[in-house]
Design an enzyme around this catalytic site. Sequence first.
Site, short mmCIF file in Angstrom:
data_model
loop_
_atom_site.label_atom_id
_atom_site.label_comp_id
_atom_site.label_asym_id
_atom_site.label_seq_id
_atom_site.Cartn_x
_atom_site.Cartn_y
_atom_site.Cartn_z
N ARG A 162 9.33 -32.77 52.53
CA ARG A 162 8.97 -33.68 53.62
C ARG A 162 8.31 -32.84 54.72
O ARG A 162 8.53 -31.63 54.82
CB ARG A 162 10.20 -34.37 54.18
CG ARG A 162 10.98 -35.23 53.17
CD ARG A 162 12.20 -35.85 53.83
NE ARG A 162 12.93 -36.73 52.93
CZ ARG A 162 13.96 -36.35 52.18
NH1 ARG A 162 14.38 -35.09 52.22
NH2 ARG A 162 14.57 -37.22 51.40
N LYS A 193 17.28 -35.21 54.69
CA LYS A 193 17.87 -36.36 55.37
C LYS A 193 19.38 -36.35 55.23
O LYS A 193 19.93 -35.92 54.23
CB LYS A 193 17.31 -37.66 54.77
CG LYS A 193 15.88 -37.96 55.18
CD LYS A 193 15.45 -39.31 54.65
CE LYS A 193 14.07 -39.68 55.13
NZ LYS A 193 13.64 -41.02 54.63
N HIS A 263 3.30 -37.00 53.14
CA HIS A 263 4.16 -37.71 52.19
C HIS A 263 3.41 -38.06 50.91
O HIS A 263 4.03 -38.22 49.85
CB HIS A 263 4.73 -38.96 52.84
CG HIS A 263 6.20 -39.14 52.57
ND1 HIS A 263 7.15 -38.23 53.00
CD2 HIS A 263 6.88 -40.09 51.88
CE1 HIS A 263 8.35 -38.63 52.60
NE2 HIS A 263 8.21 -39.75 51.91
N ARG A 266 4.04 -35.26 48.68
CA ARG A 266 5.41 -35.35 48.14
C ARG A 266 5.45 -36.36 46.99
O ARG A 266 6.05 -36.10 45.95
CB ARG A 266 6.36 -35.76 49.27
CG ARG A 266 7.82 -35.95 48.85
CD ARG A 266 8.68 -36.16 50.09
NE ARG A 266 9.97 -36.76 49.82
CZ ARG A 266 11.06 -36.07 49.48
NH1 ARG A 266 10.99 -34.75 49.34
NH2 ARG A 266 12.21 -36.69 49.26
N HIS A 289 16.93 -36.89 46.92
CA HIS A 289 17.29 -38.31 47.06
C HIS A 289 18.78 -38.47 46.83
O HIS A 289 19.33 -37.95 45.86
CB HIS A 289 16.53 -39.16 46.05
CG HIS A 289 15.09 -39.35 46.39
ND1 HIS A 289 14.14 -39.75 45.46
CD2 HIS A 289 14.42 -39.21 47.56
CE1 HIS A 289 12.96 -39.84 46.05
NE2 HIS A 289 13.10 -39.51 47.31
N TYR A 298 9.14 -43.84 41.00
CA TYR A 298 8.10 -43.02 40.39
C TYR A 298 7.92 -43.31 38.91
O TYR A 298 6.90 -42.96 38.33
CB TYR A 298 8.41 -41.53 40.62
CG TYR A 298 8.36 -41.17 42.08
CD1 TYR A 298 7.14 -41.09 42.75
CD2 TYR A 298 9.53 -40.97 42.80
CE1 TYR A 298 7.10 -40.80 44.10
CE2 TYR A 298 9.47 -40.67 44.16
CZ TYR A 298 8.26 -40.59 44.80
OH TYR A 298 8.21 -40.31 46.15
#
Length: 335
Positions: A162, A193, A263, A266, A289, A298
């Site tokens: 990120r 995150k 992004h 990414r 994630h 994806y």
Amino acid sequence: MATSSAASSSDTPPATSPWIDKYLEFVRVERRLAARTVELYSTHLATLADQAAAAALPVERVSTAHVRRWMAQMHGAGREPRGIALVLSCWRSFYRWLGQQGQISANPVQDVHAPKAARPLPKALPVDDAVRLADLHDADADPWTEARDRAMVELLYGCGLRVSELTGLDLQPEKESRGWIDLEGAEAHVLGKGGKRRSVPVGAKAMEALGIWLALRGERALPGTEAALFIGRTGRRLSAQAVWKQLRERGVKAGLGAPVHPHMLRHSFASHVLQSSSDLRGVQELLGHASIATTQVYTRLDFQHLARAYDAAHPRAQLRSGEQGKPAPPAKIRK
């Protein structure tokens, strides 16, 4: 007949309401909302008044069932979920205020929510475009800036970082570090995150680009005051906005059709790794994630890639799409 029609028409409440007028005055004068916001409120509440009038009832007697039906009508007419959500938000605020005035006992919009918007697929670059961007050498650029930007692209695309993880990287682990590069182990340690740390491998191309950048970085670094891996011309840590700007300019120089942003690289990293390996769990760990459901988007990108490859290469693809853009004839069932 004419008299009956006139009487019927007079029984229908007008598509206005004194309570709506009072509420608009309230948000304009007491809440001091912007003129544009008041205008939008007026439009949304006019729709409410029209619907209430069509149902032959004042706005104070609108029920949750009415609101649900009107929302379904908006959705059926093709209104986007986000637009419906804005209308419902306006109506909900109006009825909350109406309750404060003692005119209703319950808010009919309180538990009504707009349909969920379809989650858009992330935009990823084709492999050739991503490689072209990463291989770009801008001979006209300042060598210091060129070395830095090439290293940033290699880390964003090669590691799936990120932009906040990229700008948070330090030269080495410090007490307050959000992340750092382990040059000996060829790994990037980042803070993602939710305060979750993860380590991702740094490929040979990215290591090469980092070596070139680190050899030049000291020319504008502030000794002893800035530990950031990526810095700007002033010697301070590079901001996310600066990365966006540099990356967009680099995409233009590489001749890419779509505007490039961090992004997107990414997404490209995830899509390309998944196309090559089909290892969904591995991609989940590399991206950081928390849920596999987030990574599964994806797989849809991967299917689109396979569908395009089929249409372009398979001898039976034309039977599926029809020749020269025309629909294919219906298949005949053999008996």
